[in-house]
Scaffold this active site. Structure first.
Site, PDB file in Angstrom:
ATOM      1  N   ASP A 104      57.206  48.701  20.752  1.00 61.67           N
ATOM      2  CA  ASP A 104      58.642  48.475  20.894  1.00 61.67           C
ATOM      3  C   ASP A 104      58.810  47.038  21.383  1.00 61.67           C
ATOM      4  O   ASP A 104      58.594  46.738  22.555  1.00 61.67           O
ATOM      5  CB  ASP A 104      59.202  49.494  21.897  1.00 61.67           C
ATOM      6  N   GLN A 137      62.303  43.727  23.746  1.00 62.42           N
ATOM      7  CA  GLN A 137      62.441  42.724  24.811  1.00 62.42           C
ATOM      8  C   GLN A 137      61.403  41.616  24.706  1.00 62.42           C
ATOM      9  O   GLN A 137      61.373  40.732  25.559  1.00 62.42           O
ATOM     10  CB  GLN A 137      62.316  43.406  26.187  1.00 62.42           C
ATOM     11  N   CYS A 163      68.751  52.725  30.537  1.00 65.49           N
ATOM     12  CA  CYS A 163      68.139  53.626  29.548  1.00 65.49           C
ATOM     13  C   CYS A 163      66.644  53.784  29.819  1.00 65.49           C
ATOM     14  O   CYS A 163      65.841  53.860  28.878  1.00 65.49           O
ATOM     15  CB  CYS A 163      68.374  53.149  28.112  1.00 65.49           C
ATOM     16  N   LYS A 223      69.213  41.237  20.267  1.00 63.27           N
ATOM     17  CA  LYS A 223      68.551  40.709  21.476  1.00 63.27           C
ATOM     18  C   LYS A 223      67.875  39.374  21.175  1.00 63.27           C
ATOM     19  O   LYS A 223      67.332  38.718  22.050  1.00 63.27           O
ATOM     20  CB  LYS A 223      67.527  41.711  21.999  1.00 63.27           C
ATOM     21  N   HIS A 235      61.748  52.569  27.461  1.00 63.05           N
ATOM     22  CA  HIS A 235      63.184  52.773  27.207  1.00 63.05           C
ATOM     23  C   HIS A 235      63.338  54.150  26.554  1.00 63.05           C
ATOM     24  O   HIS A 235      62.425  54.615  25.853  1.00 63.05           O
ATOM     25  CB  HIS A 235      63.638  51.674  26.242  1.00 63.05           C
TER      26      HIS A 235
HETATM   27  N1  7TS Z   1      63.581  49.309  23.572  1.00 62.57           N
HETATM   28  C1  7TS Z   1      63.768  48.462  24.584  1.00 62.57           C
HETATM   29  C2  7TS Z   1      62.598  47.979  25.388  1.00 62.57           C
HETATM   30  C3  7TS Z   1      65.060  48.023  24.883  1.00 62.57           C
HETATM   31  O1  7TS Z   1      65.254  47.165  25.884  1.00 62.57           O
HETATM   32  C4  7TS Z   1      66.152  48.498  24.114  1.00 62.57           C
HETATM   33  C5  7TS Z   1      67.567  48.140  24.445  1.00 62.57           C
HETATM   34  C6  7TS Z   1      65.885  49.347  23.043  1.00 62.57           C
HETATM   35  C7  7TS Z   1      64.588  49.747  22.807  1.00 62.57           C
HETATM   36  C8  7TS Z   1      66.950  49.834  22.122  1.00 62.57           C
HETATM   37  O2  7TS Z   1      67.425  48.776  21.372  1.00 62.57           O
HETATM   38  P1  7TS Z   1      68.669  48.991  20.368  1.00 62.57           P
HETATM   39  O3  7TS Z   1      68.995  47.618  19.904  1.00 62.57           O
HETATM   40  O4  7TS Z   1      68.205  49.888  19.300  1.00 62.57           O
HETATM   41  O5  7TS Z   1      69.763  49.593  21.203  1.00 62.57           O
HETATM   42  N2  7TS Z   1      67.785  47.807  25.776  1.00 62.57           N
HETATM   43  C9  7TS Z   1      68.945  47.642  26.427  1.00 62.57           C
HETATM   44  C10 7TS Z   1      69.023  47.234  27.741  1.00 62.57           C
HETATM   45  O6  7TS Z   1      68.075  46.961  28.460  1.00 62.57           O
HETATM   46  N3  7TS Z   1      70.316  47.169  28.104  1.00 62.57           N
HETATM   47  O7  7TS Z   1      71.063  47.515  27.055  1.00 62.57           O
HETATM   48  C11 7TS Z   1      70.227  47.813  25.999  1.00 62.57           C
END
Ligand code: 7TS
Length: 411
Positions: A205, A208, A369, A231, A128
């Site tokens: 990370d 997910q 992303c 999430k 990501h």
């Molecule tokens: N890393 C991964 C693997 C992610 O899926 C996401 C967000 C992030 C980092 C960033 O997370 P945040 O909570 O700091 O924004 N992924 C997604 C997605 O797949 N669709 O919308 C956000």
């Protein structure tokens, strides 16, 4: 013998998520976008409401009763998060805004103070943007080099290449536990062992991963692990960065302000102990309370039961979509979690998303992303259905029916 994991009573689970019981565009909502953000169960909403209604005040500052109650709730949430990922100590649990902020914290605190010309940061080709850009920034700031381990056409990480890229110059490996665009689950433990044998640290990370599998940071052996509350069926604006205590002790603070200090004078300030050294300013207290409730909730369902249920839905949806002419599944790794990316021939994913929305089916479309993943597959975007604990076989059937409608329009 271990008892078999209890299966999930999905109708009971759905009753915990009132938002799912609504109609969208005149159709029952079919929510297949949990990889972007999960919905919140009543237990989380109520925990936040209880905190806001009865306990709120600022933390760590007052002798008055409410301030102490808020501090207890906030630090209680930290203790809950420690148990959730089996960290050794609550000092290793830093509250951040989310995965993005957790990774940026490590990049700016550890990366900027420790890395320089000749040092290498190794990531993978399925990351990501949140696990790419912070490292590029460190490389620009400090003159270190970013290396990228490739993936193959199934969306599997090329482990052999990754092991070849690991060398004595590698100071840090940063990789996803589960890919958000492809669903691939990475063999984190093996990679940690290999990285450590080269003297490199590992940041995972886990954005997910945590909603779909029980995570034990000590079992994984990683040095840092970042994830987001939203999430995980918790609130937005709250997440956790786990870091090994010895490392966090040595790392400089990355933001200055209240709470992170011990003493301040115009000549010199000294810093607070862990974990507060990394938590400048008033934190997201109700977010932390909600996150702790989300962890309680998920554990009450049982991580194994949730994983088995989601795996069943992923396998079912994969088989159904594979049988639809014109559909191409993007990401066919052997080990996947809860994410199904695909394209429909002759139909831009955004148009597909719009048609599905008119049928009440919420999926995500775009590059997720993960632009380098799209570039690798030679496509601008995918449509992505993702599953959570509340999804059902009937949701999969609704997805298939909506895709049939789209094929009528674009066929
Ligand atoms: N890393 C991964 C693997 C992610 O899926 C996401 C967000 C992030 C980092 C960033 O997370 P945040 O909570 O700091 O924004 N992924 C997604 C997605 O797949 N669709 O919308 C956000």
């Amino acid at each position: 013998m271990k008892p078999a994991a209890a299966s999930l009573d999905v109708e009971r689970v759905r009753a915990d998520f009132p938002i799912l019981a609504q109609q969208v565009n005149g159709r029952p909502l079919v929510y297949l976008d949990s990889a972007a953000s999960g919905q919140r169960p009543l237990a989380v909403l109520r925990a936040v409401e209880h905190y806001e209604t009865h306990l709120h005040s600022n933390v760590h500052r007052g002798v008055h009763t409410l301030s102490q109650a808020a501090t207890e709730a906030f630090e209680g949430a930290r203790a809950r998060a420690r148990r959730f990922i089996n960290a050794r100590s609550a000092r290793e649990i830093l509250f951040v805004r989310g995965t993005t902020e957790g990774i940026n914290l490590v990049a700016q605190s550890y990366g900027r103070s420790r890395l320089g010309p000749g040092d290498e940061i190794l990531i993978t080709a399925l990351e990501h943007h949140a696990n790419i850009v912070p490292w590029q920034m460190v490389c620009e700031q400090n003159g270190c080099t970013l290396k990228v381990a490739p993936i193959d056409r199934r969306g599997e990480l090329d482990l052999e290449r990754l092991f070849e890229l690991l060398n004595a110059r590698t100071r840090l490996v940063a990789l996803a536990h589960v890919s958000n665009a492809l669903g691939t689950v990475l063999p984190v433990k093996r990679i940690v062992e290999a990285a450590h044998s080269c003297g490199a640290l590992v940041l995972v990370d886990g954005a997910q991963a945590v909603p779909h599998t029980a995570v034990d940071v000590r079992e994984l052996g990683c040095d840092f692990y970042a994830f987001s509350g939203h999430k995980l069926y918790g609130p937005t604006g709250i997440g956790v960065l786990y870091g090994r205590e010895e490392l966090l002790e040595e790392m400089p603070p990355w933001q200055g302000g209240g709470d992170m200090i011990r003493t301040v004078s115009f000549e010199k300030s000294t810093y607070n102990e862990l974990p507060w050294k990394f938590e400048a300013g008033t934190p997201n207290i109700s977010g932390a309370v909600g996150l702790a409730a989300a962890m309680d909730y998920l554990e009450s369902l049982g991580a194994a039961a949730v994983a088995a249920h989601e795996h069943h839905l992923l396998a079912l949806a994969t088989a159904e979509l594979q049988a639809i002419p014109g559909i191409e599944i993007v990401g066919t790794a052997a080990h996947k979690a809860a994410v199904l990316s695909f394209t429909l021939r002759g139909c831009h994913p955004h148009d597909l998303g719009t048609i599905l929305d008119s049928e009440g089916v919420a999926i995500r479309t775009g590059h997720h992303c993960a632009m380098p993943v799209m570039t690798f597959f030679g496509i601008p975007a995918t449509a992505r259905a993702s599953f959570g604990c509340y999804n059902t076989e009937s949701d999969v059937r609704a997805l298939v029916a909506a895709l049939d409608k789209a094929r009528e329009v674009f066929g």
